[in-house]
Write a protein that holds these residues in place. Structure first.
Motif, PDB file in Angstrom:
ATOM      1  N   CYS A  74       6.670   6.952  -8.656  1.00 20.55           N
ATOM      2  CA  CYS A  74       6.969   5.640  -8.057  1.00 20.55           C
ATOM      3  C   CYS A  74       8.028   5.772  -6.965  1.00 20.55           C
ATOM      4  CB  CYS A  74       7.455   4.674  -9.138  1.00 20.55           C
ATOM      5  SG  CYS A  74       6.156   4.141 -10.276  1.00 20.55           S
ATOM      6  N   ASP A 115       6.934   4.871  -3.157  1.00 20.63           N
ATOM      7  CA  ASP A 115       7.357   3.470  -2.949  1.00 20.63           C
ATOM      8  C   ASP A 115       6.546   2.470  -3.774  1.00 20.63           C
ATOM      9  OD1 ASP A 115       9.401   4.153  -1.114  1.00 20.63           O
ATOM     10  OD2 ASP A 115       7.937   4.285   0.502  1.00 20.63           O
ATOM     11  N   ILE A 116       6.362   2.783  -5.033  1.00 24.48           N
ATOM     12  CA  ILE A 116       5.645   1.887  -5.947  1.00 24.48           C
ATOM     13  C   ILE A 116       6.690   1.040  -6.672  1.00 24.48           C
ATOM     14  CG2 ILE A 116       4.143   1.806  -7.980  1.00 24.48           C
ATOM     15  CD1 ILE A 116       3.177   4.689  -6.908  1.00 24.48           C
ATOM     16  N   PRO A 117       6.591  -0.296  -6.623  1.00 27.18           N
ATOM     17  CA  PRO A 117       7.638  -1.149  -7.190  1.00 27.18           C
ATOM     18  C   PRO A 117       7.809  -0.951  -8.696  1.00 27.18           C
ATOM     19  CG  PRO A 117       6.118  -2.442  -5.834  1.00 27.18           C
ATOM     20  CD  PRO A 117       5.514  -1.094  -5.997  1.00 27.18           C
ATOM     21  N   ARG A 176      -2.148  -8.244  -4.858  1.00 31.71           N
ATOM     22  CA  ARG A 176      -0.858  -7.577  -4.612  1.00 31.71           C
ATOM     23  C   ARG A 176      -0.710  -6.331  -5.473  1.00 31.71           C
ATOM     24  NH1 ARG A 176       4.629 -10.976  -4.379  1.00 31.71           N
ATOM     25  NH2 ARG A 176       5.330  -8.831  -4.000  1.00 31.71           N
ATOM     26  N   THR A 177      -1.129  -6.429  -6.734  1.00 29.45           N
ATOM     27  CA  THR A 177      -1.019  -5.282  -7.644  1.00 29.45           C
ATOM     28  C   THR A 177      -1.868  -4.123  -7.147  1.00 29.45           C
ATOM     29  OG1 THR A 177      -0.588  -6.779  -9.498  1.00 29.45           O
ATOM     30  CG2 THR A 177      -1.279  -4.537 -10.046  1.00 29.45           C
ATOM     31  N   ARG A 208      -2.782  -3.548  -4.034  1.00 34.26           N
ATOM     32  CA  ARG A 208      -2.240  -3.044  -2.766  1.00 34.26           C
ATOM     33  C   ARG A 208      -0.900  -2.327  -2.944  1.00 34.26           C
ATOM     34  NH1 ARG A 208      -1.514  -7.639  -0.432  1.00 34.26           N
ATOM     35  NH2 ARG A 208       0.748  -7.724  -0.357  1.00 34.26           N
ATOM     36  N   GLU A 209      -0.019  -2.889  -3.777  1.00 30.25           N
ATOM     37  CA  GLU A 209       1.350  -2.382  -3.865  1.00 30.25           C
ATOM     38  C   GLU A 209       1.524  -1.308  -4.936  1.00 30.25           C
ATOM     39  OE1 GLU A 209       4.088  -5.690  -4.262  1.00 30.25           O
ATOM     40  OE2 GLU A 209       3.030  -6.849  -2.726  1.00 30.25           O
ATOM     41  N   LYS A 219       5.912  -5.569 -10.786  1.00 34.06           N
ATOM     42  CA  LYS A 219       6.607  -4.283 -10.882  1.00 34.06           C
ATOM     43  C   LYS A 219       6.046  -3.510 -12.070  1.00 34.06           C
ATOM     44  CE  LYS A 219      10.951  -5.427  -8.582  1.00 34.06           C
ATOM     45  NZ  LYS A 219      12.429  -5.296  -8.619  1.00 34.06           N
TER      46      LYS A 219
END
Length: 425
Positions: A110, A114-116, A243-244, A246-247, A279
């Motif tokens: 992560c 850059d994985i929240p 969002r999940t 993509r992020e 997150k």
């Protein structure tokens, strides 16, 4: 197709039940299975940790696909050994299964991509872990790095709780799993389970659920492997799913490919939906248990076709359809769970409960002794139902729970409470 399913729990019973409904299926074997699975598959007494024996059985029976249910065989590399023998398998490689096998590995991934997720530290000794905890303050989360059957996580609301959790890890309460500890930021929000079917390149969203980890009503008491679940999770709106993907999911898939461990199988993201968005709490590399049970009740498509497409790297050619009706499952556990579940008590009424409309009962920890069904684990039965609303699914599930005669068991009476509150608001 001839299929071998690995595992013996409620998750595997749900998978076996769904695979058995596939028009593509010729024969379904399950190793080692359980009495519920025996109704839909041929159970074989293979020692799953003996990879050579599993490979030999698959070759002897001409198995077309092996589906690995639990995490421990994946982390031990069973998928690699099967693939090396030319046998097709649904499940990640040993290298990719580190996403579940080492919480520190996942946190480092992560950070790199850059994985929240929450801030964290990794420690191989107690004094350094405790110094970090004192510096960060409570509430804070302490996790055994390795596999601890869902029990190696302490959400510490006080410093003393956190320090005791560190001691438990390094004193061997979780065996080798606690040889390293991850201490991480406490995330505030609503938890959700998010699943993706993956083939190394493509990730397809595969449903949402919400689990109930605490042993008691009102989310009180010890953390468990899960006392119930429902699907879909209302907090996972279409926007939150997008969002999940993509992020979190897409950078994870890219990152795993970049480090030489492309991920194939089911990727299960434990999420905290915070005020800033999704997150990652943790990744698992298999279907959740008991989330799998509610997902299988809602899946409209042929599970075997989907698993086979993932194993073949062909997920870009399939889509997944879900029933709009929610599903809910209640775990009936043996008294004493999670600390010291009592085994051997007789369970009656399961067949009668199964006859109720829209109900399936998945065996998680049962055995047959002297012709009677008995408890043989901590979480013993998953009583699962569907309905037009969560309230209806909840009513159906608890009606079935009450039809089961098992004084040696207990259950939570509030599974689905968040969604029920939303429906009634």
């Amino acid at each position: 197709m001839k299929v071998l399913l690995i595992g013996s729990g409620g998750r595997e019973h749900a998978l076996a039940w769904k695979i058995a409904a596939s028009p593509m299926l010729d024969t379904l074997y399950c190793a080692p299975g359980n009495p519920g699975i025996a109704d839909v598959a041929t159970c074989v007494p293979l020692e799953v940790s003996d990879h050579a024996a599993v490979v030999a059985f698959a070759k002897e029976k001409g198995i077309d696909l092996v589906v690995v249910g639990p995490e421990a065989p994946l982390v031990a590399g069973i998928a690699d050994d099967l693939r090396a023998a030319g046998i097709k398998v649904f499940g990640p490689s040993k290298a990719a299964a580190q996403l579940e096998g080492s919480k520190g590995f996942t946190k480092d991934l992560c950070a790199r991509f850059d994985i929240p997720t929450g801030a964290y530290g990794r420690f191989n000794n107690a004094p350094k872990a405790k110094a970090y905890i004192r510096e960060m303050g409570a509430p804070i989360v302490v996790k055994a790095d390795g596999l601890a059957a869902g029990k190696g996580v302490v959400v510490a609301m006080t410093l003393d709780e956190a320090l005791d959790a560190v001691d438990a890890c390094f004193e061997g309460v979780f065996g080798q799993a606690g040889a390293e500890v991850v201490v991480e930021e406490y995330l505030d929000g609503e938890e959700a389970s998010f699943f993706c079917l993956c083939d190394g390149k493509t990730a397809l969203a595969f449903g949402t659920a919400q689990d109930h980890k605490r042993v008691g009503d009102g989310d009180t008491g010890a953390n468990t492997g899960g006392m119930g679940a429902y699907s879909p999770a209302p907090v996972m709106t279409p926007e939150m799913i997008e969002r999940t993907m993509r992020e979190l999911i897409e950078p994870t898939m890219r990152g795993m490919a970049e480090i030489g461990a492309p991920f194939s199988g089911i990727l299960f993201a434990g999420l905290m939906i915070t005020k800033d968005g999704p997150k990652l709490i943790e990744y698992n590399t298999r279907f959740g248990d008991p989330e799998c049970q509610v997902l299988m009740m809602r899946l409209k498509d042929d599970l075997l076709l989907l698993l086979n497409a993932a194993a073949d790297g062909m997920l870009n050619q399939v889509s997944i359809r879900w029933s709009e009706d929610p599903a809910l499952t209640v775990v009936i556990a043996a008294k004493g769970y999670p600390a010291a579940p009592e085994k051997g008590s007789v369970i009656k009424g399961v067949d009668e409960a199964t006859k109720l409309p829209d109900v399936q009962i998945f065996h998680a920890g049962t055995a047959v002794k002297d012709g009677e069904l008995v408890a043989n684990g901590g979480r013993v039965l998953n009583v699962t139902a569907t309905g037009k609303t969560v309230v209806e699914a909840q009513e159906q599930a608890y009606a079935a729970v009450k039809a089961i005669d098992w004084p040696g068991g207990f259950y939570r009476s509030d599974i689905g409470w968040r969604a029920v509150e939303r429906e009634k608001a």
